[in-house]
Design a protein around this motif. Structure first.
Motif, PDB file in Angstrom:
ATOM      1  N   TRP A 627     -25.886 -23.086 -31.910  1.00  0.00           N
ATOM      2  CA  TRP A 627     -24.712 -23.952 -31.907  1.00  0.00           C
ATOM      3  C   TRP A 627     -24.307 -24.246 -30.466  1.00  0.00           C
ATOM      4  N   ILE A 629     -21.001 -26.139 -28.168  1.00  0.00           N
ATOM      5  CA  ILE A 629     -19.641 -26.672 -28.170  1.00  0.00           C
ATOM      6  C   ILE A 629     -19.332 -27.259 -26.796  1.00  0.00           C
ATOM      7  N   ASP A 650     -14.553 -29.629 -29.117  1.00  0.00           N
ATOM      8  CA  ASP A 650     -15.708 -29.735 -30.014  1.00  0.00           C
ATOM      9  C   ASP A 650     -16.037 -31.210 -30.275  1.00  0.00           C
ATOM     10  N   THR A 655     -19.188 -27.013 -34.624  1.00  0.00           N
ATOM     11  CA  THR A 655     -18.773 -25.672 -35.020  1.00  0.00           C
ATOM     12  C   THR A 655     -19.262 -25.396 -36.438  1.00  0.00           C
ATOM     13  N   ALA A 676     -13.008 -27.762 -36.047  1.00  0.00           N
ATOM     14  CA  ALA A 676     -12.650 -27.526 -34.649  1.00  0.00           C
ATOM     15  C   ALA A 676     -12.621 -28.803 -33.823  1.00  0.00           C
TER      16      ALA A 676
END
Length: 708
Positions: A627, A629, A650, A655, A676
């Motif tokens: 992931w 961000i 984000d 997320t 997010a």
């Protein structure tokens, strides 16, 4: 697009903001004048503070004087710090390569509920300590140290903050933070009202080959209307240059009705069912924390004494009414449950610190903690027309003593200490004659550190430590959450603590560092499945796995170039989790990366770009998806007293947590989505009168209250 209701709420907030500007726009902070100040012009030399500083692998974050001060809540603030991650359910904090940290504020240990009740505007700085000394509890391999604001100038100041947050739905944060200082006395108070509408989605696909079962569920909607009241107050009295007394209290009141709609598919042999589950939930959570601290210099023996007492209470009441609809027929009532959980924790500590002429320092002291938790569980089953009542009491007592000697020998710094902790636990159902859980164990926790300077810019640090991580009180309570007719979330009253051993070495060059550590964890806690083939129910709960071990190679690379300040962290992690009941897959290295970039632009603008994430993780038992961000923020101070911050968090809507593993011959793949992606507008206004203090106190650095 915003709904009509949300647009009206936003419109009202904008009107209030402009009214505040019109009333206070010309009211600046003032300094009292006299005959001398009318003749002289004060010259103030200031040094601009960095958002992040790195020393010996420990990262210190300036919150009060940076754009981080505009983050609406403390947990969101934590998620923006290097090497810190927040779990998807926002119930746990993890330091990369270290696990769950110990959290301290004002010389006292705190927990997740304290963080939720703490106002960001009350925080001065946060430090991530990777090698905590024996003076801290043996809980955890890292410490997050929160230092609150205290003024060195007299007067009063009040800050009003408003954050309008736009996600899938509108969220609002309103806060007031006030302080007053006169001579030796300082008083602080804060109040926050948050009206939140969080959204999340969760799904699990699983297979049980031994039972010929294929099943999945998807929480399509989980909408919450959450109201939070955060409050706090404190009194700090500086008796003289070395003695002080303080008393603080903070709390959170939260209520939230939340409806959950779940669609499920279950194939058991030749029988297939599609089920829609509707759960009407209501939850009330109340938390309060208070502590008293006293510090005294015992001059005849040249020893600093610190003593503190702390009381915390958490009370949760959760109600759920559940209905099922099989194969598009009609909804039928399943159960009505009421679960109450309450815990009271009292602790007291005493610390002594004596410095010798040869720069040697001896620290010793002790701690006592008593916790009493009670779970009251009542469920009405409409299908069997039966009621289950259960009351479970959990008591824990912890006593500890420590000693630590530190100093330097031929320019080599050393710190050698140990801690002894005894834990006594009893868990008993009300109707049982004997306790279900009865444990009493004593552990010894040594810690050793050497700091070897090479020259004025380079140094090497060697470290060994042993630590413990105990399960939180709610994890060891009874309780369950109904998902669908085939799936249940449950607590585990039989969890054991995690014991960790770690050795590490770091090299520091100016503000840059590289660190290598190796750790072994016994009884690590992770999620597992237990299948009841009599009732065709799969239970998901945390258990103790057999072993966890790994390496962590971490680089901290900050730099500054003209208007650009960048803080970068890169960790290469090889983590292996093992258990006899789990299918062991490959364990491969993965990367954690973090980069925070601040740009000081003309006319007082500050722009921050932060990016962080993890690559694909294969840790023996668990396999998790990568992931990434990215957050953006721009801040500007207006008219001296006003600050406006725009944030976009984000921005790529990433997320999303995905995990798969096989345990007890049950194959699982889970996906968790968190709302997010956010655009927020934060406005702060400060007013009051500040002047130079008449009380002459000793000039101390930011680390004066640190427990080593």
């Amino acid at each position: 697009m915003l709904s009509i209701k949300n647009r009206l709420e936003f419109k009202n907030i904008i009107i209030v903001i402009f009214l505040m500007i019109s009333v206070f726009g010309f009211a600046q902070n003032t300094t009292e004048n006299d005959s001398i100040s009318n003749k002289l012009t004060e010259v103030v030399v200031t040094k601009e503070k960095k958002m992040f500083t790195n020393k010996n692998g420990n990262i210190k974050v300036d919150v009060a004087n940076t754009i981080l001060n505009s983050v609406p809540n403390t947990l969101d603030l934590m998620s923006k710090l290097p090497n810190v991650t927040i779990s998807a359910d926002k119930e746990n904090i993890t330091v990369i390569g270290k696990g769950t940290p110990l959290i301290y504020m004002d010389n006292q240990k705190i927990g997740m509920n304290d963080l939720n009740a703490l106002s960001v505007d009350d925080i001065k700085s946060i430090e991530i300590i990777n090698n905590p000394s024996s003076k801290y509890e043996a809980e955890g391999r890292a410490v997050i140290l929160i230092t609150r604001k205290f003024s060195k100038k007299e007067g009063s100041q009040t800050t009003i903050s408003e954050v309008a947050s736009f996600k899938k739905e509108y969220n609002n944060y309103l806060g007031i933070n006030s302080s007053f200082k006169k001579n030796k006395l300082e008083w602080k108070a804060n109040f926050n009202y948050n009206k939140l509408s969080p959204w999340e989605s969760h799904s699990i696909d699983y297979q049980i080959p031994d039972e010929d079962i294929i099943s999945n569920y998807n929480v399509a909607t989980a909408n919450t209307k959450r109201k939070q009241y955060l409050f706090g107050g404190g009194l700090f009295y500086k008796i003289n240059e070395e003695d002080y007394f303080s008393i603080n209290m903070n709390g959170k009141l939260q209520s939230e009705p939340f409806d959950i709609n779940t669609t499920s598919y279950n194939k058991n042999g030749d029988v297939e069912n599609n089920v829609v589950t509707y759960s009407d939930n209501k939850s009330q959570k109340n938390f309060i924390n208070s502590f008293i601290n006293y510090s005294k210099k015992i001059k005849p023996i040249d020893t600093q004494l610190f003593t503190g007492f702390q009381y915390s209470a958490f009370d949760q009441d959760s109600k759920a009414f559940v209905q099922n609809n099989y194969n598009e027929t009609q909804f039928e009532k399943v159960q009505n449950s009421d679960q109450k959980f309450k815990v009271n924790v009292f602790s007291g500590r005493i610390d002594f610190e004596k410095k010798f002429k040869n720069e040697m320092k001896l620290e010793y002291g002790g701690l006592y903690l008593s916790a009493d938790a009670k779970t009251d569980f009542e469920t009405l089953n409409f299908e069997t027309n039966s009621t289950i009542n259960s009351i479970y009491d959990f008591d824990e007592k912890n006593s500890a003593g420590y000693a630590q000697l530190s100093g330097s020998l031929k320019k080599i710094g050393y710190s050698v200490g140990f801690r002894v902790e005894n834990t006594d636990i009893k868990g008993k159902f009300k109707n049982d004659d004997i306790p279900l859980i009865k444990k009493n164990y004593t552990d010894f926790f040594p810690k050793v550190q050497f700091d070897i300077p090479i020259d004025s810019t380079k140094s090497v640090t060697l470290n060994y430590s042993k630590s413990i991580s105990r399960p939180n009180y709610s994890s060891t309570s009874q309780g369950a959450t109904y998902i669908n007719p085939y799936f249940l979330y449950s607590k585990n009253i039989n969890l054991n603590p995690i014991i960790s051993n770690q050795i590490s070495s770091s090299f520091q060059y100016n503000d840059k560092s590289v660190k290598l550590s190796y750790y072994v964890n016994t009884d690590p806690v992770y999620s597992s499945f237990v299948f009841d083939n009599q009732n065709n129910i799969l239970t998901f709960k945390e258990i103790n796995f057999e072993k966890e071990s790994g390496f962590n190679l971490e680089f901290s690379l900050p730099f500054t170039y003209k208007i650009w300040t960048s803080t970068n962290s890169l960790s290469c992690i090889l983590n292996k989790i093992e258990d006899d009941f789990a299918l062991f897959m490959d364990s491969k290295p993965y990367l954690y990366y973090y980069s925070s970039n601040e740009f000081k632009l003309p006319k007082g603008y500050s722009f921050v770009l932060t990016a962080y994430g993890l690559t694909d993780q294969k840790e023996g038992v668990f396999e998790r998806k990568a992931w990434f961000i990215m957050d953006l923020g721009v801040s500007k101070t207006l008219f001296t007293n006003w600050n406006c911050t725009l944030s976009y968090n984000d921005i790529f809507k990433n997320t999303i947590y995905e995990e798969k593993f096989t345990i007890n011959n049950i194959r699982s793949k889970a996906r968790y989505l968190v709302d997010a992606n956010e655009f927020s507008i934060a406005i702060k206004y400060s007013f009051g009168k500040i002047k130079a203090s008449k009380f002459k106190e000793k000039n101390i650095d930011d680390n004066s209250n640190r427990i080593r």
